[in-house]
Design a protein around this motif. Structure first.
Motif, mmCIF file in Angstrom:
data_model
loop_
_atom_site.group_PDB
_atom_site.id
_atom_site.type_symbol
_atom_site.label_atom_id
_atom_site.label_comp_id
_atom_site.label_asym_id
_atom_site.label_seq_id
_atom_site.Cartn_x
_atom_site.Cartn_y
_atom_site.Cartn_z
ATOM 1 N N SER A 294 0.813 -1.226 0.000
ATOM 2 C CA SER A 294 0.000 0.000 0.000
ATOM 3 C C SER A 294 0.843 1.271 0.000
ATOM 4 O O SER A 294 0.321 2.363 0.156
ATOM 5 N N CYS A 295 2.170 1.149 -0.170
ATOM 6 C CA CYS A 295 2.996 2.339 0.028
ATOM 7 C C CYS A 295 3.080 3.230 -1.208
ATOM 8 O O CYS A 295 3.390 4.407 -1.097
ATOM 9 N N CYS A 296 2.814 2.699 -2.391
ATOM 10 C CA CYS A 296 2.890 3.520 -3.599
ATOM 11 C C CYS A 296 1.530 4.190 -3.830
ATOM 12 O O CYS A 296 0.545 3.530 -4.132
ATOM 13 N N PRO A 297 1.446 5.510 -3.684
ATOM 14 C CA PRO A 297 0.140 6.166 -3.772
ATOM 15 C C PRO A 297 -0.492 6.091 -5.164
ATOM 16 O O PRO A 297 -1.718 6.071 -5.284
ATOM 17 N N GLU A 301 -4.174 4.585 -5.787
ATOM 18 C CA GLU A 301 -5.197 5.339 -6.504
ATOM 19 C C GLU A 301 -5.677 4.585 -7.747
ATOM 20 O O GLU A 301 -6.838 4.688 -8.135
ATOM 21 N N THR A 319 1.122 4.082 5.095
ATOM 22 C CA THR A 319 2.357 4.235 4.321
ATOM 23 C C THR A 319 3.462 4.761 5.246
ATOM 24 O O THR A 319 3.179 5.356 6.291
ATOM 25 N N ARG A 322 2.983 8.330 6.381
ATOM 26 C CA ARG A 322 2.026 8.587 7.462
ATOM 27 C C ARG A 322 2.613 8.221 8.820
ATOM 28 O O ARG A 322 2.463 8.960 9.788
ATOM 29 N N LYS A 346 2.615 11.496 -4.143
ATOM 30 C CA LYS A 346 2.585 11.717 -2.687
ATOM 31 C C LYS A 346 1.837 13.000 -2.346
ATOM 32 O O LYS A 346 1.239 13.123 -1.289
ATOM 33 N N GLU A 349 -1.608 12.062 -2.157
ATOM 34 C CA GLU A 349 -1.832 11.285 -0.928
ATOM 35 C C GLU A 349 -1.902 12.227 0.280
ATOM 36 O O GLU A 349 -2.762 12.084 1.144
ATOM 37 N N TYR A 353 -4.711 13.252 3.600
ATOM 38 C CA TYR A 353 -4.343 12.918 4.959
ATOM 39 C C TYR A 353 -3.825 14.154 5.673
ATOM 40 O O TYR A 353 -2.834 14.743 5.261
#
Lengths: 480, 92
Positions: A294-297, A301, A319, A322, A346, A349, A353
């Motif tokens: 899940s780390c690559c935004p 998306e 990520t 975060r 990012k 992202e 957030y």
């Protein structure tokens, strides 16, 4: 993906000039940047028709670098200084992270197939005969393709005995994995933000540099000069491959630029890896077939906007950005948190957030160093502190290896997707069918991982070499 | 490693300005040099000597090839300058 070419270097020069003006308190001269970069009575380098156009393009580039969507322009005479003041006041800067510099877009071919002037207008006219759409006519003794009728099948190209029909790509459209960029009725590209996943591939692909990311740099500089709150930088793991400097030297440099403190995102990445390993255990135990990182935004998306059938498989772990922002806030509750990385997505992202206030690219970091006269070479290498193995999050397969290091369940059968190009998009589309036995899938939108991100300073080959020499972590590929 | 007799000496400005403005490419110059001349070239770095402060020097990145300054340097330009030095130089 970032490459050193004239399009990227011009962008860096403009960012540097913009920073200098802000730092010298001469922002009112911002409209003069275009005049300084394209002075009267000079020739353009040939790719623009005249200095007036070159200046107009520079103006719009600055508009994007002030954080505005160029498509939102309502008054052509609004000065850049006015935009700058609006940016500093924090007005709404329009949607999207990427924006098209319409003046710079040369409206590439309307149809991908073009008859070159070597056409002999032969009697056989195989191209006309074979065209299923009757899109080819003979004009002045040469074949001509009507772009409105052409569907791009390419049969004519194969049929021509003189090889006079050529395939001309539209680089931005070709690079977009989700068909989010297309020509408007004037032939200028426009981005559909409903579809865009902010991967930045179009920006890298366009040879005219017609696609820019909206920068937040001026707002960051403004926060620093206000000095009422600590402004804290978070350096993404890919930083180790971007400059000719150790991590310790980089921290010194970033503080010299005016940041109160510097956190390493690899620290947050360790938390991501631990939690993701735990989650993987639960997920597989519950009978779900696989889990994806899940780390690559841009990838996340992609599953939200397009491959929605894959969304349930994406890890819910936060990520590294975060987690790191959480660490920053533990120490500085009222901090202005700035993520510095190679990534355009990012920014999108961070908008979702509230923990991260701004995102800037390595390219902007480098340009700011130039503007402030900070030279990495003069810093003594200082104590390096902890080397987080999670620095390898920056490299394709690195997230997978990091998760595997904390994982204790059944055997991991990994699939590594490096780059959202056509072939990998096809693989991803097939994933949801379940006809495979992979149980852990790592996806990174950029080929080779974040090291090759669109906002980098060094091109991918260089970044990999520097990363291997400076990061202190191993980045070998896993056995597949 | 020191420069050996007859080698072409290439000095790359390692200053951050040159590096960001395209000099990063020179990190892979050794791999990009044609195999047959690789041993005839001595590549080294230098701290910023301030070439960027004088407009007449042109634009960064700066590289010197046997002491001759090149502005707006890139891999291709440097490699062809090296080849030229080798053909005109005493070392054959």
């Amino acid at each position: 993906m970032a490459h050193t070419n004239n399009a990227t270097l011009i962008r860096r020069e403009i960012i540097t000039r913009l920073c200098r003006l802000y730092l010298e308190g001469k922002l009112e001269d911002i409209d003069r940047i275009a005049l300084a970069m394209a002075p009267r009575n000079t020739l353009t380098n040939g790719s623009r028709c005249c200095i007036h156009k070159a200046r107009a393009i520079i103006k719009y580039r600055i508009m994007a670098l002030l954080g505005f969507n160029i498509a939102d322009e309502t008054d052509e005479l609004e000065s850049l200084y006015s935009y700058a003041l609006r940016a500093l006041a924090g007005t709404d800067q329009g949607e999207g992270v990427l924006t098209v510099v319409g003046e710079a877009c040369t409206s590439c071919v309307k149809s991908n197939y073009v008859v070159s002037n070597l056409c002999r207008g032969c009697l056989a006219s195989n191209c006309m005969v074979i065209c299923p759409k009757n899109a080819i006519v003979m004009e002045n003794g040469q074949a001509k393709i009507d772009p409105l009728k052409c569907v791009g099948c390419g049969l004519c190209k194969d049929a021509c005995p003189y090889h006079t029909i050529i395939y001309v790509p539209i680089p931005c459209e070709e690079s977009c994995p989700v068909k989010a960029i297309s020509q408007n009725s004037e032939g200028i590209e426009q981005i559909d933000y409903e579809k865009c996943i902010h991967c930045g591939r179009c920006m890298v692909a366009c040879p005219f540099g017609a696609i820019m990311y909206k920068s937040q740099l001026i707002s960051i500089l403004h926060k620093m000069s206000k000095a009422d709150k600590p402004v804290v930088a978070m350096l993404a793991p890919a930083v180790c491959g971007q400059f000719r400097a150790s991590y310790g030297q980089l921290v010194t440099a970033v503080k010299k630029l005016g940041f109160t403190d510097v956190f390493e995102v690899a620290q947050g990445a360790e938390l991501t890896a631990r939690h993701e390993a735990e989650e993987l255990g639960h997920v597989l135990e519950s009978g779900q077939q696989f889990m994806a990182t899940s780390c690559c935004p841009a990838w996340v998306e992609l599953t939200e906007k397009h491959l929605t059938q894959l969304k349930p498989f994406v890890s819910e772990t936060w990520t590294p950005m975060r987690y790191t922002a959480g660490l920053v806030r533990d120490k500085y509750p009222d901090a202005v948190v700035v993520f510095i990385g190679p990534c355009v997505a990012k920014q999108a992202e961070a908008l979702k957030y509230p923990g991260v206030d701004y995102v800037m690219t390595f390219e902007e970091l480098g340009s700011l160093m130039i503007a402030k006269g900070v030279d990495l070479q003069v810093f003594e290498a200082e104590e390096e502190g902890i080397v987080y193995p999670e620095r390898r999050f920056a490299v394709s397969s690195g997230v997978l290896n990091s998760v595997a290091a904390y994982y204790t369940g059944e055997q991991i059968k990994p699939l590594v997707i490096s780059g959202l190009h056509k072939k990998n998009m096809a693989v991803l589309r097939r994933l949801a069918t379940g006809k495979h036995d992979w149980n852990m899938i790592e996806v990174m939108a950029c080929e080779g991982g974040c090291l090759a991100g669109p906002g980098g300073v060094s091109s991918p080959d260089v970044a990999r070499k520097l990363f291997n020499a400076q990061s202190g972590v191993q980045t070998e590929m896993p056995a597949q | 490693m020191n420069k050996m007799n007859g080698q072409v000496e290439v000095s790359i400005c390692y200053g951050t300005l040159c590096f960001v403005m395209g000099g990063s490419e020179f990190e892979i110059i050794q791999d990009q040099l044609p195999q047959n001349i690789r041993h005839l070239v001595h590549v080294k770095g230098m701290n910023c000597p301030g070439y960027c402060n004088k407009q007449e020097n042109g634009k960064p990145p700066f590289v010197t090839i046997n002491g001759k300054l090149m502005g707006e340097a890139n891999l291709q330009k440097v490699i062809s300058a090296i080849t030229e030095e080798l053909t005109n130089g005493t070392y054959k």
